[in-house]
Design a protein around this motif. Sequence first.
Motif, PDB file in Angstrom:
ATOM      1  N   ILE A 175       0.839  -1.203   0.000  1.00 54.87           N
ATOM      2  CA  ILE A 175       0.000   0.000   0.000  1.00 54.87           C
ATOM      3  C   ILE A 175       0.876   1.256   0.000  1.00 54.87           C
ATOM      4  O   ILE A 175       0.598   2.219  -0.717  1.00 54.87           O
ATOM      5  CB  ILE A 175      -0.965   0.006   1.223  1.00 54.87           C
TER       6      ILE A 175
ATOM      7  N   ILE B  68       2.031   1.616  -3.455  1.00 57.44           N
ATOM      8  CA  ILE B  68       0.934   2.073  -4.333  1.00 57.44           C
ATOM      9  C   ILE B  68       0.781   3.585  -4.224  1.00 57.44           C
ATOM     10  O   ILE B  68       0.574   4.283  -5.215  1.00 57.44           O
ATOM     11  CB  ILE B  68      -0.412   1.394  -3.947  1.00 57.44           C
TER      12      ILE B  68
ATOM     13  N   LEU C 104       0.151 -12.067  -3.950  1.00 56.20           N
ATOM     14  CA  LEU C 104      -0.616 -13.279  -4.244  1.00 56.20           C
ATOM     15  C   LEU C 104      -0.155 -14.439  -3.358  1.00 56.20           C
ATOM     16  O   LEU C 104      -0.973 -15.159  -2.779  1.00 56.20           O
ATOM     17  CB  LEU C 104      -0.442 -13.643  -5.722  1.00 56.20           C
TER      18      LEU C 104
ATOM     19  N   TRP D  90      -9.082 -12.213   5.326  1.00 52.64           N
ATOM     20  CA  TRP D  90      -9.626 -10.919   5.779  1.00 52.64           C
ATOM     21  C   TRP D  90      -8.745 -10.309   6.860  1.00 52.64           C
ATOM     22  O   TRP D  90      -8.561  -9.098   6.924  1.00 52.64           O
ATOM     23  CB  TRP D  90     -11.056 -11.094   6.313  1.00 52.64           C
TER      24      TRP D  90
ATOM     25  N   LEU E 242      -6.077  -8.182   5.469  1.00 52.30           N
ATOM     26  CA  LEU E 242      -6.509  -6.831   5.072  1.00 52.30           C
ATOM     27  C   LEU E 242      -6.610  -5.912   6.296  1.00 52.30           C
ATOM     28  O   LEU E 242      -6.136  -4.767   6.269  1.00 52.30           O
ATOM     29  CB  LEU E 242      -7.864  -6.905   4.347  1.00 52.30           C
TER      30      LEU E 242
ATOM     31  N   GLY F 133      -6.263   1.068  -3.921  1.00 49.10           N
ATOM     32  CA  GLY F 133      -5.531  -0.135  -3.512  1.00 49.10           C
ATOM     33  C   GLY F 133      -6.314  -0.948  -2.495  1.00 49.10           C
ATOM     34  O   GLY F 133      -6.481  -2.161  -2.646  1.00 49.10           O
ATOM     35  N   PHE F 134      -6.803  -0.269  -1.453  1.00 48.67           N
ATOM     36  CA  PHE F 134      -7.579  -0.964  -0.415  1.00 48.67           C
ATOM     37  C   PHE F 134      -8.865  -1.552  -1.001  1.00 48.67           C
ATOM     38  O   PHE F 134      -9.238  -2.681  -0.680  1.00 48.67           O
ATOM     39  CB  PHE F 134      -7.900  -0.019   0.746  1.00 48.67           C
TER      40      PHE F 134
ATOM     41  N   ILE G 123      -8.055  -4.700  -2.955  1.00 46.97           N
ATOM     42  CA  ILE G 123      -7.785  -5.852  -2.075  1.00 46.97           C
ATOM     43  C   ILE G 123      -9.101  -6.351  -1.470  1.00 46.97           C
ATOM     44  O   ILE G 123      -9.354  -7.561  -1.398  1.00 46.97           O
ATOM     45  CB  ILE G 123      -6.762  -5.486  -0.968  1.00 46.97           C
ATOM     46  N   PHE G 124      -9.960  -5.401  -1.060  1.00 48.63           N
ATOM     47  CA  PHE G 124     -11.249  -5.753  -0.452  1.00 48.63           C
ATOM     48  C   PHE G 124     -12.097  -6.557  -1.441  1.00 48.63           C
ATOM     49  O   PHE G 124     -12.632  -7.617  -1.111  1.00 48.63           O
ATOM     50  CB  PHE G 124     -11.978  -4.457  -0.039  1.00 48.63           C
TER      51      PHE G 124
ATOM     52  N   TYR H  40     -11.091  -8.173  -4.044  1.00 50.92           N
ATOM     53  CA  TYR H  40     -10.417  -9.447  -4.344  1.00 50.92           C
ATOM     54  C   TYR H  40     -10.792 -10.503  -3.305  1.00 50.92           C
ATOM     55  O   TYR H  40     -11.162 -11.636  -3.645  1.00 50.92           O
ATOM     56  CB  TYR H  40      -8.908  -9.193  -4.364  1.00 50.92           C
ATOM     57  N   MET H  41     -10.718 -10.100  -2.043  1.00 52.83           N
ATOM     58  CA  MET H  41     -11.023 -11.056  -0.976  1.00 52.83           C
ATOM     59  C   MET H  41     -12.494 -11.442  -0.983  1.00 52.83           C
ATOM     60  O   MET H  41     -12.862 -12.583  -0.710  1.00 52.83           O
ATOM     61  CB  MET H  41     -10.609 -10.467   0.373  1.00 52.83           C
ATOM     62  N   LEU H  42     -13.321 -10.444  -1.309  1.00 49.25           N
ATOM     63  CA  LEU H  42     -14.776 -10.675  -1.340  1.00 49.25           C
ATOM     64  C   LEU H  42     -15.141 -11.651  -2.454  1.00 49.25           C
ATOM     65  O   LEU H  42     -16.031 -12.480  -2.297  1.00 49.25           O
ATOM     66  CB  LEU H  42     -15.476  -9.324  -1.560  1.00 49.25           C
TER      67      LEU H  42
ATOM     68  N   MET I 256     -13.158 -13.916  -3.880  1.00 52.20           N
ATOM     69  CA  MET I 256     -12.378 -15.165  -3.967  1.00 52.20           C
ATOM     70  C   MET I 256     -13.229 -16.422  -3.820  1.00 52.20           C
ATOM     71  O   MET I 256     -13.073 -17.387  -4.557  1.00 52.20           O
ATOM     72  CB  MET I 256     -11.267 -15.169  -2.914  1.00 52.20           C
TER      73      MET I 256
ATOM     74  N   SER J  50      -7.947 -13.893  -8.692  1.00 53.27           N
ATOM     75  CA  SER J  50      -6.545 -13.460  -8.640  1.00 53.27           C
ATOM     76  C   SER J  50      -6.100 -12.851  -9.964  1.00 53.27           C
ATOM     77  O   SER J  50      -5.342 -11.875  -9.981  1.00 53.27           O
ATOM     78  CB  SER J  50      -5.619 -14.635  -8.310  1.00 53.27           C
TER      79      SER J  50
ATOM     80  N   PHE K 238      -7.515  -9.417 -10.162  1.00 60.59           N
ATOM     81  CA  PHE K 238      -6.837  -8.579  -9.165  1.00 60.59           C
ATOM     82  C   PHE K 238      -5.421  -8.221  -9.616  1.00 60.59           C
ATOM     83  O   PHE K 238      -5.009  -7.052  -9.532  1.00 60.59           O
ATOM     84  CB  PHE K 238      -6.805  -9.327  -7.827  1.00 60.59           C
ATOM     85  N   LEU K 239      -4.677  -9.205 -10.090  1.00 61.34           N
ATOM     86  CA  LEU K 239      -3.296  -8.953 -10.518  1.00 61.34           C
ATOM     87  C   LEU K 239      -3.246  -7.955 -11.673  1.00 61.34           C
ATOM     88  O   LEU K 239      -2.407  -7.052 -11.692  1.00 61.34           O
ATOM     89  CB  LEU K 239      -2.609 -10.257 -10.943  1.00 61.34           C
TER      90      LEU K 239
ATOM     91  N   LEU L  17      -4.024  -4.513 -10.166  1.00 55.59           N
ATOM     92  CA  LEU L  17      -2.968  -4.010  -9.277  1.00 55.59           C
ATOM     93  C   LEU L  17      -1.702  -3.638 -10.067  1.00 55.59           C
ATOM     94  O   LEU L  17      -1.094  -2.604  -9.799  1.00 55.59           O
ATOM     95  CB  LEU L  17      -2.639  -5.048  -8.198  1.00 55.59           C
TER      96      LEU L  17
END
Lengths: 504, 176
Positions: free
Chosen positions: A218, A221, A401, A418, A421, B98-99, B102-103, B105-107, B109, B118, B121-122, B125
């Motif tokens: 982050i 980024i 990843l 989670w 994050l 960015g956040f 990631i959020f 992506y996790m949601l 998956m 992925s 996401f990749l 990103l």
Amino acid sequence: MLESLALGVRSVCTPVGLLITLLGTVVGIIFGAVPGLSATTAIVLCLPLTYKMSSINGMALLISLFIGGISGGLVSAILTRIPGTPSSVATTWDGYPMTQKGQGVKALGIGICASFFGTLFSIIVLIFAAPSLARVAIQFGAYEYFAVAVFSITMMATLSEKSMSKGLISGLMGCIFATVGMDPAGSQKRFTLGIRSMMSGFNILPVLVGLFAVCEIITYIEKARNAKGFEVIDVDLKGVKGMGFTWKEFWGQKWNLLRSAVIGCIIGILPGIGASTSNVMAYTVAKKSSKHPEAFGTGIIDGIVASEAANNASIGGAMVPLLALGIPGDSVTALLLGGLTLKGISAGPLLFTEHVDLVYSIFIAMILASVFMLVIEFYGLRIFAKLLGLPKYYMLPAIFLFCVIGAYGVHNNIFDVWTVLVFGAVGFLFTKLDIPASPFILGFIIGPLAEENLRRGLMLSKGSFLPFLQSPLALVFFGLALISVVASTVSHRKRIKAQKQSNG
Amino acid sequence: MKVFKKWNKSLWTGVVFSLVAVAYLIGSYSIGPSAKRFGIFGAAFMPRLYGAVLLLCAVIQLVVGIRQYRKEKDKEIPEPTEAEKKEKLLNARNVAVGFVLIFLYMLSMKTLGFVISSAIFLFCLCNLLLPKTKDRKKAQLGIVLLAVLLPTLSYLFFKNVVYMALPAGPIFHGVI
């Protein structure tokens, strides 16, 4: 001991074991060499690979990543003035000026040899000190363990260079997050918010991945698209051959080498401070005790020897409390502890009686990894220099990843992903507020240990604190804790005073 | 909002962690009673101790921050240029994106599975990290290759070599 060492040799020196150690060292050096990546990232990345390995091979991989990662930092520190890891900060002070003078090869050569000596010295100390400490630690009860935990907690403050209270805040936040789940003494639910997955608390691995790896990404980024500092680094290594220094020059550094290795080893043993502090401290001591202190910073080998011998000597030092007491000194050893936990093995004095083969295999893997490090760095300088040019916009997403895979693999559970994050956000907040992240990890690990032993001790003493002060071993650690608090307060005040004076 | 601009990091730390400490202390009162044998050293003892010490540290930071604020209150801070303002805004936007990435992506998956989520996401990103100075079109081929190959190969590696089952998702379930 010789028998146990032979057992370790038999366990590690198999074709698979040797290959794992070799690969681990190579990967570790690459991660150490690339600025922004570190031994911590390498271990986080490779932890999922250890799931299906035997505990000996798994630990050999993690240990070789650790050794390679700390040593690899010198490549970019010397060639580009960007330390690959915080443990190589002091290496840049004389390493880069030597490169500017056209003595880059000599600087790398002396740095590699000093790293090798530092690692080997600390392994010898570890082999003799850890079993002895474990023999003492086996007598530890609740009172003594609580005293050790208090001593470790006092080190939190020293981890924060700028502000002691910020270090404490970070450590306390670690303790606070560790209270989530079932309480360790009475199995009472705490702060679970009705979420089933939170009953067992947060696992150390996703916490570490979030706090270090996600926060790193982050932070990158944030500046990646605008800053010019993230351009790839081009290094010219034409005509690089051999180590570039004479035996006489190396022999002339013997006392500097030994002194720095001792400093690194002692600092590594102390919980909370490691290679990132030892390299600067050894450099300062070398400068103060030198006949020509004015030459430091202009490009002399003394500075590189001090920094590299000390940072690598911290490796063996940090392993002493980890193996003998089950207390990790820094984030890397916390990950190694995580690696052992994943295998269902608890570090501590019992490790030396219940898993003798594993302990001595770790020692042998460390020796092997340091030999591999010397050979690989000697022959692979060109390749590692080329790696500095790898673009971060490919590397960081790929690393992320694998971090996610690592976190998911802990319990095959999305909850752990989670967690990554959440702790990434915590880490980013810490970065923004100049709060160090290392005390958080210390608090997260030591917090439950302190709580469990305090409450167990108070139950044994029927609520009286007196037995805590009647145990000689506990008294020693309480004394050390007091010394640590006083010493860090005094040095903090001195620093503030010096800052005020320099500001006029 | 103008007041916040002059707040220093110590002041922010003090305010943020005072609130955290107070919330944590209040939360510690929801911990159920422990067995009698623990006396006052029940399950809530350590959380209250941690909460109290955290509050103390946060107050120290507040005091340090207020002192610094008073010192710097009358100091003239030069107004940032338009370019600086723009860069700051862009940096903040990048962090937020960015956040969010990631959020999401996790949601996604569990629903889309590891490979598809992925890959998306990749791709996103890498593009977010790509410096402005780079030729974006030229870099796309590498990014697409990375986004497709890395998740697929890692999925296969972890499934068949490490025997770790990553979420397959309904689409790829049984396919790879």
